[in-house]
Structures are given as C-alpha cells and as structure tokens.
Design an enzyme around this catalytic site. Structure first.
Site: not given
Ligand code: PEP
Ligand code: MG
Length: 870
Positions: A476, A714, A738, A785
C-alpha cells in the site's frame, strides 16, 4: 447420538460427552462469547483427559488451523462446535494434534483431536472445553446433564428439534457449501478484497467460513481472511450455515470469482490456476556488487536527488497490568472510535485530493480496526487483568507477525497495514505520539518500513523520495507513493539503514536503485533537466487558456479524459476545452450496488456544472465486462473476456442498466455543458442501431431535445466500415488503446507484448486515417481519446491525419496544447502521409523525434508508460 422420529413431531437428539470431565453450566464460562450464548446453546466440561471425541455421528465441517476447535455437522443439519480451552487460539496449534480433516465422516466416540493437557493448562486462560450448537435457532429444547461424564459413553446433553420443521430447518438453517472458486486477484485476497468480502459477508446472518485446503477462516473477519493466505489461482470454498446460507453462498461465490471489485482481477481457468500456483514464489532480494549502488524494487517511478534522512519509529511504553477491566475496555473502545474517526477523515481527504484507490486503503484500515478476531484477543487479555494498551498491542502484533510469516509476499506485506492501524490506536490509548522529525527540503527518507499513514501525510514540498528495506512493489505504501508521484524504492538492501543523515544520494524509482557518491556533474545534469521541465511546465500552464492553433492557423480542441467530478474540476484548472471522455464506469466502481438513476443524474449534472458553459461533455455509457468486473454485476466466466461481454454488449444484454444510464444523462442535458452520449465497443451496425434505438425511446419518453450521439472507434470493423457508420452517427472518438490491441491481436495489458502494443503502428494509423476521411465526407467530427492522444510523438501525426479533437489525461493538457502551437499543419500532414507508408511502429517513431527534455534516458527518467487501463 440417538434420533427418534417416531415420538411425534419432535426429533430427540442425545449428544455424548466429547471429553471426560466435570460438566460446568455454560453461563459460568469466563468468556462472554460462550457465557452469553453468542454462538449458541451448549455445555462446558472441565476436562480430565486430553482426548476430544465426536459427540455424535456426522461430518467434520470445520477444523480451525490451530486445531483447538472443530465442528461436526449431523445429518439433521445441526452444527456441533467443540472448542478446547479458552484463548487457545494463541497457542497457534502447539500441543494439539488433529485426528480428522474437514469433510471426514465420523461416528460417535471417534477421536477428533488429542492435546497436551498440561500445556493447555499452562498456556491458555482456561482448560474449560465447550460443546455448543452453532445453529441453536433450530432447537426447541436443550437440557444439559450435570456431574462427571466419561467421554464417548455418557450423555452430556439432550436436545430436540421440531420434527415437522426439520425439512424446513434444512433450508432455514442447513449448511451450504459452494463449488470450488478460483481466486482471480493477481495479488490474492489481501486487505482490500478481504475487506470487500468481509463487508459483504456481514450483511448475512449465517455463519460464513472461507475454506482454502484444510484451513478455514471467518469470512466476516478481514484479518482471518488475510491470514488464510489465499493467492492468485487458489481454489477456495464458502461454507455457510444459517437461515440465509444459500443466498450468502450464491452471492459471495460470484463476487469472489469476479475479483471482489478489484481492478485487473480477471476470472481464470483451471489451467491458469495450476500454472499460477507453480510460480508463486517470491522473487529473491537483489544485491549489488557496486558499493555505490544499492538495489531494491521499483515502488514508484521518478528520480529524486537529495539528502538522506533516516526515519526510526519510537517505541511506545505501556504498563502491563490494570485493575479495572471495565475501565480498560472503555479506554480501548474510545481509542478505537477516535482512530476510526481519523481514518474516515483521512479517507475523505484522499478521496477529495487524490485517486480513490489510495482512499480505499484507509477504508481497508477501518475494516482492520473493526475486525472481530483482533478485538476478541484484546478483550480477553483485558479480562485477564491486562491494561488496554498492553492487550491491544499484543493483539495486533500477534496478527501482524502471523501475516508477516506467510509465504505470499503480498499478504506478508499487509502486516504493515495491521501494525499501522495498531500503532494508531495505541497512540490514542497512551496519548504518546511518534514525534515527526523536522525534514529539510530535498529529503530522501530511508526507513525499515513506512506505514501507509506516514506515506499519505508526507510533506511533498520537502520529501523528494523514499526507500524502505521492507515492503514490495505492490504494498500500500507503494500505491500511495505512485499516486502522490513520489519516487520510491522498496526492499532496498539493508545497508541503506547505515547511510549517514545528510549524505547526498540519487534515488531512481523506476530502476529501484539508490546511488551514493554521484559526481557533481551528474547531479547538476539531473537537476538541470528537472529545472527545465519544471520551467517549461510553468510556461505551458500560464498559456493554458490560449487557443490551440498551429503556426499556420489550424485549430484543435484539446479536451480531457476524466472519471468524475474532481477530475472535471482539475481539467478546468489545467485549461481543458471540455471533456472528450467521461469514463462513466468509475461512477459504478468501488460500490456495493449500482448507482441509481437519481444518483447518476446528480453526478452528471455536477460534472456538467464544473465545465465552462457551452463546453462539450462526452459521456461514455458504462464500459465494463469480463475485463473490468463489478461485484454487483455478475458475469459468466469467459475464456476471452476482451472478446466477450464488454462495453455496449453488456448494455444491450441488460438493457435496464443502459436505459437507466441514458435517462440519467438526458436529465442532465440542461446543466450547462453541451452533453454528448457515446457508446463503447461498438463492433457492428446492429450494435449501434440497437443502442441508438434505446437512447431514442428514452429521449422521446422524457421529451428531451436531441443531443449528439456518437461511438467509440475501438474495433477494427468500425474503422473498416467507417463510411456506413459515419452516415448514421454524430461523431467518432477513436479509442486507440483498444483499437491497437484488437488490430494487432495483442492484449493491451500483456507484460511481454507491451513494447509492441504501439498505436503508432502504421496498421493502426491507417485505420484512424480512413475513419477521419469517412467522417469528414459525411460532415462528422473525429476525436481521439485513447492514450495515443497524450503521446508527444503521436500528436503531430494525429493532427496531420485530420483528427479534430484530442482528449488527453488531465496533467497532459497544457503540454499537448503547447506542443500543437509549435507545429504547422503542413508539416504534420507531410509527416502523417509518410508514416502511413512505413512498415513498423519503430520507423514511425524514428520519423517523429522527441525534444531533448522529453526523452527518457537510462540515467534519468526511465518511467514506465502509463498503463492503458484506467
Ligand atoms: C480506448 O480503448 O482507447 C479507450 C479510451 O477506452 P478505455 O481505455 O477506457 O478502454
Ligand atoms: Mg476502450
């Protein structure tokens, strides 16, 4: 035992004496647990022999690891608990030999346990041996015999159970055992999952035991569960008896199989389990041949240059004896209450200031504080005339030592948590508080061990790093250090404790080293780089609200990836143009049940209200599944969770979850920000259309005006069919984490494949390029993202590919903005076009070199990349 069902509705049961001796009324046993019949009806025998026999026919349903207590379950479902002596648990099995194992069938008079009568007489509080019916709610009468009894022949107690109710009692009070469950927690059942289990178990009235091999532990006791030393891949079973036993076993078994809410715990197959148990040996401590380099393990990356401050914990002196046990009990209870208030305050503060995982450590500490076994040991010592301070210190040190001696490194590391909680209460009892040394600026702390409390309250303006001879990377303390961004090394060579205060050292958290005698030149070089990075950061922050336009006037939106309201507020203070990804699963995690529609509405409204009016807020619907389990959302075990029920597939399979969330989002649509909805893990047009239909039905029902609805890109199928999707969706947001794993067929969390799971692979770049072309042709915008959007080598390429918005981690906002202001669109387009023609991620990276101060080189910052999962 005699069972006589012919006498009418009552079944009469005779229990023969389990041990030769004199019967004593249970009310006279000097332990409230037995005297007040907290466990149930029974008798006590003052033994004259050291052999414990079965008082009835049945099956051995529990056997305490210390072999001082055993339970025999009769065919009628009665649980007959036999407990040798009082406080014998502390003898830790010494002098006791079990003649049976859990699951054995026994006949009346069979030997269960033999023990050394003299040893128990000298080491335990009392020899009195109890025979108690653990499920006494089934009894209609209980009559204890009196006088001397001979084991195996004399009847010691007679009882009856309502005959007509036996069948019912079987379902009301019978014992239920689960199938074997494979524990998926990579670090076993340590404090946090143990706390979740204990909390869930406490909701049920039944007695619930967790069994691993031949050992059992009270599932309602965190310390007992930790002490069972359950590791990754171990098989455990739940054994419950009582009115709600079946429900308890069903719910808890699913929760354990799902990892008890712990991130990264992925349900596992039998084969994996066997492999895991074969390789669970702790790594040997590293030793260096270089006298100037001390080796440990990385606990928190980053580089600290500073001077040594040795930290030593002071011993608290306690008086052993006390005269008024009631007063001592009150003292202990009050100290525990005050410690509980402190821990709650610490948890609340950390929740506000930092990430929830750190706060959860102190929630686990509160569980340790309320642990019934810990309390029992302390209370019985007080009853023997010990002071509260002495009794409490002995109780927590015994537990900590037990944990420290365990083979599993992670569980052994939790001993430190028990000592931390114990010390906190001890300080409250005695009023003696450890002096906090006055630290000079630039301190690097060296200690045998720091407690989580020490670490969480470190003065970040003075401490630039710390190392401990104890602990490990998963302790921890290490988790807290990472969240505070303090470089830290655990398990350092013990000679570190001999380094004089004031010695100049370099602590490399990523490499797990402490260096002595660094040259002035080297120190200056590191300090120079750190100063330049800090200066640059200050300049970037000062410019954070300026528009993000390239040198040739191309505008980019730089928005934030967030998990909740605090992140939204931080995003604003870092200059975000809005939120490109609210990972709504964070709102669902770390809870015992799903948030209600009203709770969700409030959170979405609060997030929206934290943004500047009119800024975009993209809320992604719940993205959980086999890879990110929720304790209250049981999922069937899957061989390939990344290819199974994940993201929108869960929402479509359980539409009530999706509908509730969609309604909550729609009800927040007038809260200030421009709300968008986004569906995760869309793979087919059918996924999209079904999800969109749910959204439209709820929107029309609520009478809310249309809001933009988009999808994550994704899964490669979406990029490949981007024109078809672009015709129907309002926007795309590329989840490169992903998209990369599915394009390359490489698990994004795989330790060996990690260097290859690179979104700069031209295959991924091509999928992004074709998504952008299709979206723009249909008049839609595209964001990115995933983690790539925060990668300084990827930023020019994404700009050049025509991406409209980058959604990045909150700390990266000012630097990404500053970087784009230094770029020209024309150069970025040229780079992107060339990158698409290359044949590997490495050659793409070579095309886009980093600034000197961004480079991570071996002697300075060798920080591991951010993990892709939240
Ligand atoms: C991604 O897959 O790039 C994404 C932004 O989603 P997560 O990382 O939450 O799976
Ligand atoms: Mg994702």
């Amino acid at each position: 035992m005699r069972t006589d069902a012919s006498t009418g509705p009552l079944i009469h049961v005779s229990l023969v004496a389990p041990i030769t001796g004199l019967i004593v009324p249970i009310e006279q046993v000097p332990d409230p647990v037995f005297a007040q019949k907290m466990i149930g009806e029974g008798i006590s025998i003052d033994p004259l022999s050291g052999t414990l026999l079965a008082p009835c026919d049945g099956v051995v349903s529990t056997l305490h690891p210390s072999h001082h207590a055993v339970t025999v379950r009769t065919a009628d479902g009665l649980e007959v608990l036999l407990h040798i002596g009082l406080d014998t648990v502390q003898m830790r099995g010494e002098g006791f030999t079990a003649r049976v194992s859990v699951g054995d069938h026994v006949k009346t008079g069979d030997e269960l346990i033999v023990f050394d009568l003299d040893k128990v007489a000298t080491n335990a509080k009392s020899l009195l041996t109890q025979m108690v019916i653990a499920n006494s709610d089934l009894l209609t009468s209980f009559t204890a015999r009196t006088g001397k009894v001979t084991a195996g022949s004399d009847v010691a107690a007679e009882l009856s159970v309502a005959g007509g109710e036996v069948a019912e009692s079987e379902s009301k009070g019978r014992s239920v055992t689960s199938a074997a469950i494979l524990v998926p927690n990579l670090t076993g059942l340590h404090a946090r999952p143990a706390a979740v289990l204990a909390n869930m178990a406490k909701k049920f009235d039944s007695r619930i035991q967790l069994q691993r091999g031949e050992n059992q532990a009270n599932a309602k006791s965190v310390v007992a569960v930790m002490g069972l030393e359950v590791g990754y891949g171990d098989k455990v079973q739940l054994v419950a008896s009582g009115a709600d036993a079946e429900q308890a076993v069903a719910e808890l078994a699913v929760a354990i199989a799902d990892g008890l809410g712990e991130e990264g715990a992925v349900p596992i197959s039998e084969a994996e389990s066997d492999a895991a148990s074969a390789s669970s040996k702790p790594a040997p401590r590293r030793r260096s041949d270089d006298p100037d380099v001390l080796l440990g393990v990385s606990a928190s990356s980053g580089l600290g240059v500073g001077t040594v401050v040795q930290i030593r914990h002071q011993d608290i002196t306690v008086v052993e004896e006390a005269t008024d046990r009631h007063q001592e009990r009150r003292t202990l209870n009050k100290a525990i209450d005050r410690a509980g208030v402190q821990l709650q305050a610490l948890e609340d503060r950390l929740k506000r200031e930092a990430d929830p995982s750190k706060a959860a450590i102190f929630a686990a500490h509160q569980e340790i504080l309320g642990d019934p076994d810990l309390m029992d040991i302390a209370a019985s010592a007080i009853d023997k005339g010990k002071s509260a301070a002495f009794a409490w210190r002995r109780a927590y040190l015994v537990y900590a030592d037990q944990l420290a001696g365990l083979k599993n490194e992670v569980l052994a590391g939790r001993a430190n948590d028990v000592r931390d909680v114990g010390q906190r209460v001890l300080e409250e009892i005695t009023g003696q508080r450890s002096e906090k040394a006055e630290l000079p600026a630039g301190s690097i702390l060296i200690a045998e061990d720091l407690t989580p409390s020490d670490t969480a309250t470190l003065d970040r303006t003075k401490v630039v790093g710390f190392c401990t001879t104890g602990g490990g990377a998963s302790s921890h303390v290490a988790i807290i250090a990472r969240s505070l961004d303090i470089p830290a090394v655990a398990g350092i060579e013990p000679r570190a404790l001999d380094i004089a205060d004031g010695t100049r050292v370099i602590l490399d958290g990523a490499k797990g080293t402490l260096r002595l005698n660094a040259s002035d030149e080297e120190v200056e070089r590191i300090k120079g780089r750190q100063a330049r990075q800090a200066e640059r950061r200050a300049v970037e922050l000062a410019a954070m609200n300026e528009p993000t336009d390239t040198t040739d006037g191309h505008h980019m939106e730089i928005v934030a990836n967030i998990g909740g309201v605090e992140d939204a507020q931080n995003a604003m203070t870092n200059g975000a143009d809005g939120v490109g990804l609210l990972r709504s699963e964070f709102i669902f995690m770390g809870r015992a049940s799903a948030p209600t529609e009203d709770e969700q509405t409030k959170i979405y409204r609060d997030v929206a209200g934290s943004l500047a009016p009119g800024q975009p807020l993209v809320i992604r619907t719940l993205d959980v599944g086999g890879d990110k389990p929720l304790p209250y959302l049981p999922m069937p075990r899957e061989d390939n969770p990344f290819l199974g029920q994940r993201g929108i597939r869960v929402g479509l399979d359980r539409p009530e979850i999706l509908r509730t969330q969609v309604r909550a989002i729609l009800r927040a649509a007038d809260a200030g920000a421009r709300i968008h909805v986004m569906f995760p893990m869309i793979a087919t047009m059918q996924d999209w259309r079904l999800a969109k239909a749910v959204f439209e039905e709820e929107r029309e029902r609520l009478g809310v005006a249309p809001i933009p609805v988009g999808i994550m890109v994704e899964v490669p199928s979406v990029a490949v069919m981007a024109p078809q999707f672009a015709a129907e969706v309002d926007f795309f947001s590329v989840g490169t984490n992903d998209l990369t794993q599915y394009t390359l067929a490489m698990d994004r969390g795989h330790p060996q494949l990690a260097p290859q799971v690179d979104g700069l692979n031209p295959a991924v770049l091509r999928l992004i390029a074709q998504s952008v072309i299709a979206a723009h042709a249909a008049g839609r915008w595209v964001g990115v993202c995933g983690g790539m959007a925060s990668d300084p080598q990827a930023v020019p390429l994404l700009v050049g590919l025509g991406v409209d918005e980058l959604s990045v981690s909150v700390p990266a906002i000012p630097s990404v903005k500053a970087q784009i202001r230094r770029l020209s669109l024309v150069t970025c387009e040229d780079l992107a076009a060339r990158a698409l023609e290359l044949d590997s991620a490495a050659s793409v990276r070579a095309l886009v070199p980093l600034d000197d101060d961004d480079t991570t080189d071996d002697t300075t910052t060798s920080d591991a990349p951010e993990p892709l999962t939240p």
